[in-house]
Design a protein around this motif. Sequence first.
Motif, PDB file in Angstrom:
ATOM      1  N   SER A 184       0.826  -1.203   0.000  1.00 56.00           N
ATOM      2  CA  SER A 184       0.000   0.000   0.000  1.00 56.00           C
ATOM      3  C   SER A 184       0.865   1.259   0.000  1.00 56.00           C
ATOM      4  CB  SER A 184      -0.921  -0.011   1.225  1.00 56.00           C
ATOM      5  OG  SER A 184      -1.724   1.149   1.256  1.00 56.00           O
ATOM      6  N   ARG A 185       1.922   1.250   0.829  1.00 57.39           N
ATOM      7  CA  ARG A 185       2.800   2.433   0.909  1.00 57.39           C
ATOM      8  C   ARG A 185       3.570   2.664  -0.382  1.00 57.39           C
ATOM      9  NH1 ARG A 185       4.136   0.393   6.063  1.00 57.39           N
ATOM     10  NH2 ARG A 185       6.135  -0.355   5.252  1.00 57.39           N
ATOM     11  N   GLN A 186       3.971   1.581  -1.046  1.00 55.56           N
ATOM     12  CA  GLN A 186       4.852   1.709  -2.206  1.00 55.56           C
ATOM     13  C   GLN A 186       4.123   1.783  -3.540  1.00 55.56           C
ATOM     14  OE1 GLN A 186       7.656   2.745  -0.612  1.00 55.56           O
ATOM     15  NE2 GLN A 186       8.693   1.743  -2.331  1.00 55.56           N
ATOM     16  N   ARG A 187       2.823   1.667  -3.532  1.00 61.31           N
ATOM     17  CA  ARG A 187       2.083   1.577  -4.788  1.00 61.31           C
ATOM     18  C   ARG A 187       2.347   2.788  -5.689  1.00 61.31           C
ATOM     19  NH1 ARG A 187      -3.923  -0.250  -4.064  1.00 61.31           N
ATOM     20  NH2 ARG A 187      -3.863   1.550  -2.673  1.00 61.31           N
ATOM     21  N   ALA A 188       2.271   3.979  -5.129  1.00 61.07           N
ATOM     22  CA  ALA A 188       2.487   5.186  -5.935  1.00 61.07           C
ATOM     23  C   ALA A 188       3.927   5.252  -6.436  1.00 61.07           C
ATOM     24  CB  ALA A 188       2.154   6.431  -5.114  1.00 61.07           C
ATOM     25  N   TYR A 189       4.889   4.855  -5.592  1.00 58.07           N
ATOM     26  CA  TYR A 189       6.301   4.870  -5.992  1.00 58.07           C
ATOM     27  C   TYR A 189       6.536   3.919  -7.167  1.00 58.07           C
ATOM     28  CZ  TYR A 189      11.339   4.045  -5.822  1.00 58.07           C
ATOM     29  OH  TYR A 189      12.658   3.914  -6.166  1.00 58.07           O
ATOM     30  N   LEU A 190       5.989   2.714  -7.081  1.00 59.37           N
ATOM     31  CA  LEU A 190       6.183   1.727  -8.142  1.00 59.37           C
ATOM     32  C   LEU A 190       5.610   2.215  -9.463  1.00 59.37           C
ATOM     33  CD1 LEU A 190       5.292  -1.548  -6.190  1.00 59.37           C
ATOM     34  CD2 LEU A 190       7.566  -0.683  -6.749  1.00 59.37           C
ATOM     35  N   GLU A 217      -8.914  -2.196  -1.932  1.00 64.34           N
ATOM     36  CA  GLU A 217      -8.451  -1.003  -1.244  1.00 64.34           C
ATOM     37  C   GLU A 217      -7.627  -1.465  -0.037  1.00 64.34           C
ATOM     38  OE1 GLU A 217      -7.066   2.076  -0.181  1.00 64.34           O
ATOM     39  OE2 GLU A 217      -8.452   2.359  -1.890  1.00 64.34           O
ATOM     40  N   LEU A 218      -6.315  -1.295  -0.125  1.00 63.78           N
ATOM     41  CA  LEU A 218      -5.426  -1.887   0.873  1.00 63.78           C
ATOM     42  C   LEU A 218      -5.496  -1.211   2.233  1.00 63.78           C
ATOM     43  CD1 LEU A 218      -2.264  -2.773  -1.226  1.00 63.78           C
ATOM     44  CD2 LEU A 218      -4.203  -4.199  -0.589  1.00 63.78           C
ATOM     45  N   SER A 219      -6.017   0.001   2.286  1.00 60.53           N
ATOM     46  CA  SER A 219      -6.144   0.661   3.583  1.00 60.53           C
ATOM     47  C   SER A 219      -7.235   0.010   4.442  1.00 60.53           C
ATOM     48  CB  SER A 219      -6.460   2.144   3.390  1.00 60.53           C
ATOM     49  OG  SER A 219      -7.700   2.299   2.714  1.00 60.53           O
ATOM     50  N   SER A 220      -8.110  -0.765   3.810  1.00 62.05           N
ATOM     51  CA  SER A 220      -9.214  -1.376   4.568  1.00 62.05           C
ATOM     52  C   SER A 220      -9.354  -2.864   4.228  1.00 62.05           C
ATOM     53  CB  SER A 220     -10.519  -0.645   4.276  1.00 62.05           C
ATOM     54  OG  SER A 220     -10.798  -0.633   2.889  1.00 62.05           O
ATOM     55  N   TRP A 221      -8.240  -3.523   3.904  1.00 62.74           N
ATOM     56  CA  TRP A 221      -8.330  -4.910   3.459  1.00 62.74           C
ATOM     57  C   TRP A 221      -8.868  -5.840   4.538  1.00 62.74           C
ATOM     58  CZ3 TRP A 221      -5.821  -8.821   5.954  1.00 62.74           C
ATOM     59  CH2 TRP A 221      -4.719  -8.483   6.749  1.00 62.74           C
ATOM     60  N   ARG A 222      -8.578  -5.514   5.803  1.00 64.77           N
ATOM     61  CA  ARG A 222      -9.075  -6.381   6.887  1.00 64.77           C
ATOM     62  C   ARG A 222     -10.601  -6.394   6.926  1.00 64.77           C
ATOM     63  NH1 ARG A 222      -4.236  -4.523   8.993  1.00 64.77           N
ATOM     64  NH2 ARG A 222      -2.895  -6.164   9.888  1.00 64.77           N
ATOM     65  N   ASP A 223     -11.204  -5.214   6.811  1.00 65.91           N
ATOM     66  CA  ASP A 223     -12.672  -5.139   6.792  1.00 65.91           C
ATOM     67  C   ASP A 223     -13.230  -5.843   5.563  1.00 65.91           C
ATOM     68  OD1 ASP A 223     -12.622  -3.671   9.125  1.00 65.91           O
ATOM     69  OD2 ASP A 223     -12.645  -1.740   8.094  1.00 65.91           O
ATOM     70  N   THR A 224     -12.558  -5.652   4.432  1.00 66.66           N
ATOM     71  CA  THR A 224     -13.018  -6.289   3.198  1.00 66.66           C
ATOM     72  C   THR A 224     -12.974  -7.802   3.317  1.00 66.66           C
ATOM     73  OG1 THR A 224     -12.192  -4.416   1.901  1.00 66.66           O
ATOM     74  CG2 THR A 224     -12.664  -6.453   0.708  1.00 66.66           C
ATOM     75  N   LEU A 225     -11.893  -8.314   3.911  1.00 64.49           N
ATOM     76  CA  LEU A 225     -11.768  -9.756   4.070  1.00 64.49           C
ATOM     77  C   LEU A 225     -12.801 -10.285   5.058  1.00 64.49           C
ATOM     78  CD1 LEU A 225     -10.301 -12.366   3.399  1.00 64.49           C
ATOM     79  CD2 LEU A 225      -8.622 -11.826   5.181  1.00 64.49           C
ATOM     80  N   ALA A 226     -13.037  -9.534   6.120  1.00 63.34           N
ATOM     81  CA  ALA A 226     -14.023  -9.962   7.116  1.00 63.34           C
ATOM     82  C   ALA A 226     -15.413 -10.082   6.513  1.00 63.34           C
ATOM     83  CB  ALA A 226     -14.037  -8.982   8.291  1.00 63.34           C
TER      84      ALA A 226
END
Length: 814
Positions: free
Chosen positions: A485-491, A518-527
């Motif tokens: 998530s942090r590196q997505r824009a850099y890549l 959306e990696l900022s909320s992947w835990r909720d998405t997976l739940a």
Amino acid sequence: MQILKFGGSSVATAATIQQVGELVAQAAQRGPTVVVVSALGGTTDALIMAGQQAASGHESYRQLLQTIEQRHLEAAKELAPVTSQSSLLSRVKQECNDLETLCDSVFALGELSVRTLDRLMSFGELLSARLVAANLQVRGIDHVCHDSRELIRTNSNFGNALVDFQTTNRQVQTYVRNHPHAVYVLPGFIASDAQGATTTLGRGGSDYTAAILAGALEAEVLEIWTDVSGMMTADPRLVRQARPIPRISYQEAMELSHFGAKVLYPPTIQPVRQRGIPLLIKNTFAPADEGTRVEVAPPATGEVVRGLSSIGQITLLRLEGGGMVGIPGFSMRLFAALAREKVNVILITQSSSEYSICVAVRTADAVSAKAATDDEFAFEIGSGKVEPLVVEADLAIVALVGEKMKDHPNVSGRLFNALGNNGVNIRAIAQGSSEKNISVVVRTQDVRKAINVLHESFFEVQTKQVNLFVVGTGNVGGKLLEQLSRQRAYLLRHLRLQVRVVGVANSRRFAFAEQGLELSSWRDTLAQGEEGKLADFLQVIKNRNLRNTIFVDVTASGEVARCYPELLSRGAAVVACNKIAGSAELSYYQQLKRLSREFGASFLFETNVGAGLPIIGTLNDLTRSGDEVQRIEAVLSGTLNFVFNHYDASRPFADVVRQAQDEGYTEPDPRLDLSGVDVARKILILAREAGQELEMSDIENEAFLPASCMEGSVEDFYQEMAHQEPHFQRLYREAAAAGKQLRFVARYTDGAAAVGLQAVGPDHDFYSLQGKDNAVLFYTARYPEQPLVVKGAGAGADVTASGVFADIMRATRQ
């Protein structure tokens, strides 16, 4: 003179007809204009169905005719003011009455001839032309609505009539010369033969009508108005990044249209192509869009490939046998047999040895094509000169089109490389002598992937899309997703990599989003994701069949490790933090290596040995460059190093181990670390990567834990360690008394490997290791005395995740 043709979607409703009226009004300001219209969207199909129902004796055709009539009457009421509705409604009603009379005759006879069907289908365009003309009347535009059957002369080949251009051109020119108007509204698709019987011009008939008129009147331009903004680099339903093609040659347009681009039907544009009249494809609903200009010689651009297209529902027929070699006439007989059954051959390829010939036909024609071929070659098949016909179904053709391809030798190589790297198998290949088209036959299920891969390769060279499926969302998996998530824009900015995590899974649930989670909320998405097992998640991966797929295993699961072969054989890269596959039985490890090479799919597992340390990569670099590994000494357990660096007999050994577990350095079951099994797996992997064919049972494990510690549950393990505290104190004090440190060392020498606890003195490289450090000493032919040393943190979720991340980056480059 300019010709504007509007398709069925452009005249589908009163509202869209009003849009057409506005476009025609603007065109009329530029000069005399001919407007050709199709039937209201869906009307032709409804008319055919009504005829078929009537011929079958089903009175349901009456309801269908009523629906058609009601639709046109309602449109007429919306388009014409009340004061002038009567005349228009009367004309529409009269046409519908004639239509009903025709269908009643079909019902009475119980027969629908091709001649009657042509007459039946003509009503759609006739009614549409009336409605468009009514809107121009409201706008006060000088116009005339004329029946195309009085202008376009054909033969009597009903359903797909051939045009008599000499007569047609004369009649069109005479009519326009004698009837000057600003706008001429004409129904498309329909014509008449010498006896005045209604004929139709076949598939793409309205486009054909417009092209015929443009050629006859030597128009300045032919505009085809539809519901897309021109010809696209690929089908936008398959490729989200597809974009309009601003300028294209007639040759390229015809190639793309033949292979599935629905905007144009190749035969229809011959009249304008022959006269060099440019053709403009525009969007009725986005008229400001540039669209596509089709012309004889478009300006040069830097693009080698102009576009991609595809045809589905294809079947391959392969005729082969030694009796064909050197014998003339086989191909002629094959094509003659297919022609007798009116089977169109879409693609042809023949081996240079003349041993086989392969043709592609539409799947709908496959049964009759096989029967005709079997009948034609019955003697040769019966005598063994020719093998029985091989039929392969569920296929599609993907075509790469561009006039410049003939001047660039690497186009085919890029095509094969792109498809091969993504596990798309090519069943047949054909390239015309003009080199404007390279066509490949692939499985239907691979079409979307193939089109996207090729579009990315030829039209999106600056950005590569990578699709990740991550299994395992514990400490390491969670850290990996944070790092991505942090590196997505850099890549994206620096490496032109669009890395998307499209799927995540744990042992109970999985979540999927083709455009990326959306990696900022992947835990909720997976739940909130779907309940399912690994097999369900794998089925999603197979069904989606995305390009540049990387499967990331951040588990310690044997079940997950056993799914790698299926993934690799489909062209998906595998990045494994899981050590089980690399340390499984030798035959399985070798199978994975072979599949990786065979299908061009990366199998990377750097983190199996030293978390984020480049240990396997360094070893591979040594062996690939010709160096020979003679000996390896290594401290490969960050957990054990942490434990022995913190244990000084002042507090229980069990407490230090529990601290290591609490800080995330151990496996969920710490016995895997302390038993030496984890280290044994690691040295086994290194030995295998060095070229040795070893099994896990070949690794000598000199255990330092009492056997009683390995019994029972994890809590039983901690209790027994506390009970065995004198044993651990004795190990520590004996080493300390000799001025040494305890290290759990893995050794590989002369094809043999072992692991065990060792006391090392201050002169040893392992003596000064701190915390969770790992260190590997490579003694090789080039480093015989002073070893090559790789040293650093060998445990921890962050560094392990970074090692997985690095492997993902390596996989994107392969």
